[in-house]
Design an enzyme around this catalytic site. Structure first.
Site, short mmCIF file in Angstrom:
data_model
loop_
_atom_site.label_atom_id
_atom_site.label_comp_id
_atom_site.label_asym_id
_atom_site.label_seq_id
_atom_site.Cartn_x
_atom_site.Cartn_y
_atom_site.Cartn_z
N CYS A 1 0.82 -1.22 0.00
CA CYS A 1 0.00 0.00 0.00
C CYS A 1 0.85 1.27 0.00
O CYS A 1 1.47 1.57 -1.00
CB CYS A 1 -1.00 -0.06 1.15
SG CYS A 1 -2.45 0.96 0.83
N HIS B 1 -3.83 -5.71 2.33
CA HIS B 1 -3.59 -5.88 3.76
C HIS B 1 -4.29 -7.17 4.18
O HIS B 1 -5.03 -7.75 3.40
CB HIS B 1 -4.21 -4.72 4.57
CG HIS B 1 -3.68 -3.38 4.22
ND1 HIS B 1 -2.41 -2.98 4.51
CD2 HIS B 1 -4.28 -2.32 3.62
CE1 HIS B 1 -2.24 -1.72 4.10
NE2 HIS B 1 -3.35 -1.31 3.55
N1 GLN Z 1 -1.85 7.01 2.01
C1 GLN Z 1 -1.97 6.08 0.91
C2 GLN Z 1 -3.30 6.14 0.19
O1 GLN Z 1 -4.29 6.49 0.76
C3 GLN Z 1 -1.69 4.69 1.41
C4 GLN Z 1 -2.75 4.14 2.35
C5 GLN Z 1 -2.37 2.83 2.96
O2 GLN Z 1 -1.20 2.54 3.11
N2 GLN Z 1 -3.34 2.04 3.35
O3 GLN Z 1 -3.35 5.80 -0.98
#
Ligand code: GLN
Length: 237
Positions: free
Chosen positions: A95, A193
């Protein structure tokens, strides 16, 4: 004291990018290696510390926009991760960690922020936050079963010619263009995740194989039952 031959797992910046339980990926790698008699050593690298170059498998997780920007700056300045990957280390980037690996990603206001350029990808802010279950069929060359996990991100990611899509999205948003994640050499990026490796033990074994060679099979019957139950539930929705 771990021996010199221990498999070295490096968990990058737990103080910045550890919001979504992705540290579980470290535990799964340790567990699946140790069940096969492979000794492991895990190094937690805080953002003030240099990234060691001698690791076997590097893991980086998801997080919020501000810490993501800090992590990108520090990784770029440090350079240790680049050198480790150039020497053949494997990596799973999740992510925010995945977006950081590219040339650019969207900051808090959607402004372009420089990534670290380890993967030929570029991310921007998408039209809406993608939140929910993700199911995807993996590139046949990798020989992995269906991927499952959950996603929670604003960013969307486009892939350049230097990477291949990790999988095709069946449920959820992933990269935002029908694909989910990417890989190049022994570097894998994903929006999954779950933690990703707990939900997809075969992906954990792929990373282990890249550094430890052929692995003894494990009895995963219980995990497979859980995986199937979840897949059936998610795909029926
Ligand atoms: N901040 C990033 C986004 O919103 C990654 C989010 C995350 O790692 N879940 O795309």
């Amino acid at each position: 004291m771990p021996s010199d031959s221990a498999l070295r797992i490096v968990w990058i910046y737990p103080d910045l990018l550890s919001t979504y339980g992705d540290q579980g990926n470290v535990l799964v790698l340790e567990h699946r290696a140790q069940r096969r008699g492979i000794e492991t050593e895990t190094i937690h690298v805080r953002s003030a510390d240099p990234v060691p170059e001698s690791g076997d498998i590097y893991l980086i997780g998801g997080g919020e926009d501000r810490p993501q920007i800090l992590a990108a700056e520090r990784l770029r300045r440090d350079g240790g991760l680049h050198r480790a990957i150039a020497h053949g280390a494997a990596m799973l980037a999740v992510c925010a960690g995945y977006q950081i690996m590219g040339s650019t990603f969207g900051g808090e206001e959607g402004q372009p922020v420089d990534g670290i350029g380890l993967l030929d990808i570029a991310s921007t802010r998408g039209p809406a936050r993608a939140v929910g279950e993700l199911v995807a069929e993996v590139d046949a060359n990798l020989g992995l079963p269906t991927l499952t996990g959950f996603e929670n991100h604003m960013g969307v990611t486009s892939l350049g010619p230097g990477v291949k899509p990790l999988s095709q999205t069946i449920k959820g948003v992933g990269n935002g263009d029908g694909f989910e994640g990417c890989y190049a050499g022994h570097v894998v990026g994903t929006y999954l995740h779950g933690p990703a490796l707990a939900r997809n033990p075969a992906l954990a074994d792929l990373l282990l194989t890249w550094r430890a060679g052929e692995l003894a099979p494990l009895d995963d019957t219980r995990y497979e039952q859980l995986r199937q139950e979840r897949l059936d539930t998610v795909l029926a929705q």
